[in-house]
Design an enzyme around this catalytic site. Structure first.
Site, mmCIF file in Angstrom:
data_model
loop_
_atom_site.group_PDB
_atom_site.id
_atom_site.type_symbol
_atom_site.label_atom_id
_atom_site.label_comp_id
_atom_site.label_asym_id
_atom_site.label_seq_id
_atom_site.Cartn_x
_atom_site.Cartn_y
_atom_site.Cartn_z
ATOM 1 C CG ASP A 122 11.441 62.278 76.848
ATOM 2 O OD1 ASP A 122 11.910 62.867 75.865
ATOM 3 O OD2 ASP A 122 11.138 62.850 77.911
ATOM 4 C CG HIS B 153 25.480 62.886 80.818
ATOM 5 N ND1 HIS B 153 25.121 62.707 79.494
ATOM 6 C CD2 HIS B 153 24.437 62.439 81.549
ATOM 7 C CE1 HIS B 153 23.919 62.148 79.447
ATOM 8 N NE2 HIS B 153 23.495 61.979 80.676
ATOM 9 C CD1 TRP C 26 14.729 51.838 82.535
ATOM 10 C CD2 TRP C 26 14.295 54.027 82.521
ATOM 11 N NE1 TRP C 26 15.686 52.441 81.751
ATOM 12 C CE2 TRP C 26 15.440 53.788 81.726
ATOM 13 C CE3 TRP C 26 13.836 55.345 82.658
ATOM 14 C CZ2 TRP C 26 16.134 54.809 81.077
ATOM 15 C CZ3 TRP C 26 14.527 56.360 82.014
ATOM 16 C CH2 TRP C 26 15.666 56.089 81.235
ATOM 17 C CD GLU D 256 24.579 60.711 75.498
ATOM 18 O OE1 GLU D 256 23.665 60.475 76.307
ATOM 19 O OE2 GLU D 256 25.657 60.119 75.493
ATOM 20 C CD GLU E 113 20.754 48.460 107.196
ATOM 21 O OE1 GLU E 113 20.627 48.149 105.990
ATOM 22 O OE2 GLU E 113 19.930 48.128 108.066
ATOM 23 C CD GLU F 223 10.623 66.635 82.019
ATOM 24 O OE1 GLU F 223 11.037 65.742 82.773
ATOM 25 O OE2 GLU F 223 10.859 66.630 80.791
ATOM 26 C CB CYS G 212 20.129 60.234 76.045
ATOM 27 S SG CYS G 212 18.936 59.765 77.279
ATOM 28 C CE LYS H 97 21.432 56.569 99.118
ATOM 29 N NZ LYS H 97 21.988 56.859 97.787
HETATM 30 N N1 GLN Z 1 12.369 64.804 79.193
HETATM 31 C C1 GLN Z 1 13.299 64.154 80.035
HETATM 32 C C2 GLN Z 1 14.176 65.191 80.731
HETATM 33 O O1 GLN Z 1 14.460 66.175 80.142
HETATM 34 C C3 GLN Z 1 14.184 63.190 79.277
HETATM 35 C C4 GLN Z 1 15.115 62.441 80.186
HETATM 36 C C5 GLN Z 1 15.931 61.345 79.541
HETATM 37 O O2 GLN Z 1 16.212 61.363 78.386
HETATM 38 N N2 GLN Z 1 16.383 60.395 80.308
HETATM 39 O O3 GLN Z 1 14.583 65.031 81.841
HETATM 40 ZN ZN ZN Z 2 18.151 61.975 77.493
#
Ligand code: GLN
Ligand code: ZN
Length: 782
Positions: A624, A719, A586, A690, A35, A509, A668, A37
């Site tokens: 990754d 970003h 995660w 990054e 609620e 992806e 990143c 959010k």
């Molecule tokens: N391979 C993932 C993407 O391109 C890497 C994402 C990430 O670094 N968080 O979305």
């Molecule tokens: Zn990344």
């Protein structure tokens, strides 16, 4: 009678009645149906007015306190609620509104608050970063030598009043002054070496005022959270903590002070706080803070003071081991004036209620405790401690049975997985040739030009893709229809990359909802929740999957889409996987075996995928690990152990491929100077990072540390919605060439493109390729 554990001291079966309070440090804010959010986002869009938003918030607070009280929590926290973030609330409480936000804040405090959180068209928000090693993000206070603090206790006083009006025993919770300053950073324009902790003398009178206001409003106790003290601290910082609590403790008009820490052991800060003239400490007694118990005994305990014992893990989802907790509590009774029972930290970090998870196997659900279940556990322990274990015999028996069912379940003990992990040898984690020879083989095999261009994996996750997934879930679209949508998207992504002239392509992806959940859903032993929302930042909530049992991979997970893409181009298509460390970081992890064991299981499952990709003709595979740096333990003494299993699991994932198959990794974050050695230990062939955001600082850091492999420091800050022109990308590239020789330099964006739109993606990638081509021409002609 409950059987006594022979090796531990325990509370007696029928102890004399002791006053023991059950409490928590904080509670999930969002509500059963998120609620909060909905109301906050509605307010941003103008669909909900300020009064309605305040009303929703007040109702949520009331509901949560009542839930806590009904569960038997005798002392409820107040002030832990937030519209966005409690550190931002603290900035407001101490008057640290950055100059650029002051006008908006003066015009309307709520809008000014959200402007600080999210920025506006004209002003940038505060920076956001991770709250210690959790996945919660806070807004970083911006301070400078000119910062003047002023006390604004209104929100804290009002929320305390709400709880007291319900007849509850309430304890306001504040971010402590030392932690507040240690989490702050120099405001824009202030020299980078400015240390916010030097503002302590100016800040303490403001805290004194807030404490006096809370006392006047009826607070008997106030909690000051100092989790920053569980990190390695300099003698000067420990001195600042000592001075803080000497001064606050000496105040005439004050409530009783409870100083709380969590997420790790207090170490040398424990002696400082134990000596301070405060009335109690709250400590984490879960495994991650192992050491607190012995350290507390070593400093002579807390005679005459209150100890709030965080025995129930506030940041994981497993049921508590009551007998182990009672043993700890029993020991603690001899070390403090009084002992209360609590979660180790705020319950903000776990979902609200496991009974909402109707799809979870009931067999597994009995092992899980979310916030509501944890409050019940705390109450049981408090009763056991106060009245003796006989008074909780039924609960102890049930707890024992639940724990036993987990310990003996085939889900947590899959003999095939166990046999395979036990058989792992060093050689499994070692490529058959050293990097230098592999690099030669890969050059011959791939035939890439100088400064090869590529992307990080994802292409825009369009609204159509999300709708298709929602339709599939709701049954409006069948599996075949969904797969046709994904195939169409892959064809488009491949065609675009071909036309733009990228060298190593990706499939984009489109089939992935999330880079962890997508794999979790396909691995045996991993569990997805339906309602297990946890606040990540502001109104963003995530549902971390649960590593519940032994992990295995019944079928290939990505081969189908990667080969579909590869069949549409003569250029190499890079396979794309999430690495084992990030999968753990995660997710909610198992607490019944070392993290390294869980990582090894995940690694072996991913290794099968890597090998299958190679067998299907994939020559470049990216694994990754964006979370490698963020789960680094809070104390330096624990880094080596972590990095050992983390890098081992990466090598195990990737160690089974041919020398001419090129392994990439991606990370990143801007600060990783302190793990360069670990990055080298991954033994990957190429790393993309990054870098655009930090103006190529990482390239210099890597080069400075003598990193000998191929590197792709990002030349496009994805970003931001800004489209960099070719000159801009070329400038960054030139800078990168200053640190990395051309033969080892790749050209790519900072990160995946899933959050970007197609228009900016197209333009930016065209510019990126143009910059690479220009530079390539210059390098090859002269
Ligand atoms: N391979 C993932 C993407 O391109 C890497 C994402 C990430 O670094 N968080 O979305
Ligand atoms: Zn990344």
């Amino acid at each position: 009678m409950t059987p006594q554990h022979t090796t531990r001291s325990t509370t007696s079966a029928a102890a004399p009645d002791r006053a023991v309070r059950a409490t928590v440090h904080g509670y999930p804010r969002q509500g059963r149906n998120r609620e909060l959010k909905k109301a906050v986002e509605g307010y941003w869009k103008g669909r909900v007015d300020a009064d309605a938003l305040r009303e929703t918030a007040a109702t949520l607070r009331r509901t949560h306190w009542q839930q806590l009280a009904e569960a038997g929590i005798g002392e409820v926290p107040t002030g832990d609620f937030s519209y966005y973030d409690h550190v931002l609330d603290t900035s407001v409480m101490v008057g640290a509104v950055p100059p650029r936000h002051r006008a908006a804040f003066a015009a309307d405090a709520l809008d000014g608050y959200f402007a600080m959180a999210r920025g506006t068209q004209d002003v940038a928000p505060l920076e956001m970063t991770k709250w210690f090693d959790t996945n919660y993000h806070y807004l970083v206070p911006e301070l400078g030598p000119d910062t003047e603090f002023t006390a604004d206790s209104a929100r804290q006083v009002a929320e305390l009043g709400e709880a007291l009006a319900l007849g509850l025993n309430a304890r306001p919770v504040l971010v402590g002054p030392v932690t507040y300053l240690l989490l702050a950073k120099p405001a824009p324009g202030v020299p980078a070496d400015f240390q916010p902790i030097t503002l302590l003398d100016r800040l303490l009178p403001v805290y004194a005022e807030v404490l006096a206001d809370l006392r006047a409003a009826g607070a008997e106790w106030v909690q000051l959270d100092e989790p920053a003290l569980v990190q390695d601290r300099t003698p000067a910082e420990l001195g600042a903590a000592a001075r803080t609590y000497r001064e606050l403790g000496a105040l005439a008009e004050r409530p009783k002070l409870l100083v709380a820490s969590y997420f790790d052991r207090l170490g040398e800060a424990l002696a400082v706080l134990a000596k301070a003239p405060v009335d109690g400490l709250a400590l984490d007694f879960t495994d991650r803070a192992a050491g607190n118990l012995a350290d507390l005994a070593a400093v002579g305990g807390l005679p005459g003071k209150r100890l709030v014992a965080g025995v129930v893990n506030g940041r994981n989802v497993w049921i508590n081991d009551h007998e182990a907790s009672l043993a700890t509590l029993g020991t603690l009774l001899g070390l403090a004036g009084s002992v209360d029972v609590s979660s180790s930290c705020s319950l903000l970090h776990v979902p609200l209620d496991v009974t909402a998870e109707r799809d979870v196997d009931p067999q597994v659900r009995r092992w899980l405790a979310f916030a509501r279940q944890k409050t019940a556990e705390i109450t049981v322990l408090a009763r056991g401690l106060a009245q003796g274990t006989d008074s909780i015999a039924a609960e102890l028996a049930a707890n024992r049975a639940d724990l036993a069912s987990r310990a003996h379940s085939p889900i947590t003990h899959d003999p095939a997985v166990r046999a395979r992990t036990a058989a792992v040898t060093d050689a499994d984690g070692r490529r058959s040739q050293p990097y230098a020879r592999r690099a030669v083989a890969q050059r011959a095999h791939l035939g890439l030009p100088l400064l090869p261009t590529t992307t990080i994996g994802s292409f825009p996750q369009t609204a159509e893709l999300r709708t298709a997934r929602a339709d599939l879930r709701a049954g409006r679209l069948d599996e075949a229809g969904y797969e046709r949508r994904i195939e169409a998207e892959i064809r488009e992504v491949i065609a675009f990359q071909e036309k733009t002239g990228l060298d190593v392509l990706v499939h984009g992806e489109p089939e992935r909802n999330d880079m962890v959940q997508y794999f979790a859903e396909q691995l045996t032993g991993y569990l997805a929740t339906q309602h297990g929302w946890v606040q990540s930042y502001g109104t963003r909530y995530v549902r971390p999957p649960v590593l519940a049992g032994d992990i295995s991979r019944p079928d290939p997970m990505t081969v189908r889409w990667t080969t579909y893409a590869q069949a549409r181009t003569a250029k190499p298509v890079k396979g794309m996987l999430t690495g084992p460390v990030t999968m753990l970081a995660w997710s909610f992890v198992r607490d019944d075996q070392p993290l390294g064991d869980t990582a090894r299981q995940v690694a072996l499952a991913l290794r099968d995928e890597v090998n299958d990709l190679e067998a299907a003709g994939t020559s470049v595979i990216q694994v990754d690990e964006p979370a490698l740096r963020e789960t680094l333990p809070l104390r330096a003494a624990d880094h080596a152990d972590y990095l050992a299993w983390a890098t081992e699991s990466f090598r195990l994932t990737t160690g089974g491929v041919r020398p001419d198959t090129q392994i990439h990794t991606h990370m990143c974050y801007a600060e990783f100077g302190d793990i360069v050695a670990a990055i080298e230990d991954l033994d990957a062939d190429v790393i993309s990072l990054e870098a655009a955001r930090s103006h190529m600082r990482v390239a210099d850091e890597l080069a400075g540390a003598g990193y000998p492999r191929e590197v792709g420091p990002g030349v496009w800050d994805i970003h931001s919605p800004r489209v960099p022109c070719a000159d801009e990308a070329a400038t960054l590239l030139r800078k990168a060439l200053g640190a990395v020789p051309a033969e080892r330099l790749w050209v790519n964006p900072d990160c995946g493109l899933k959050t970007r739109g197609w228009t900016e993606t197209k333009a930016s990638l065209e510019h990126l390729v143009e910059a690479a081509h220009r530079m390539r021409a210059r390098l090859t002609t002269g």
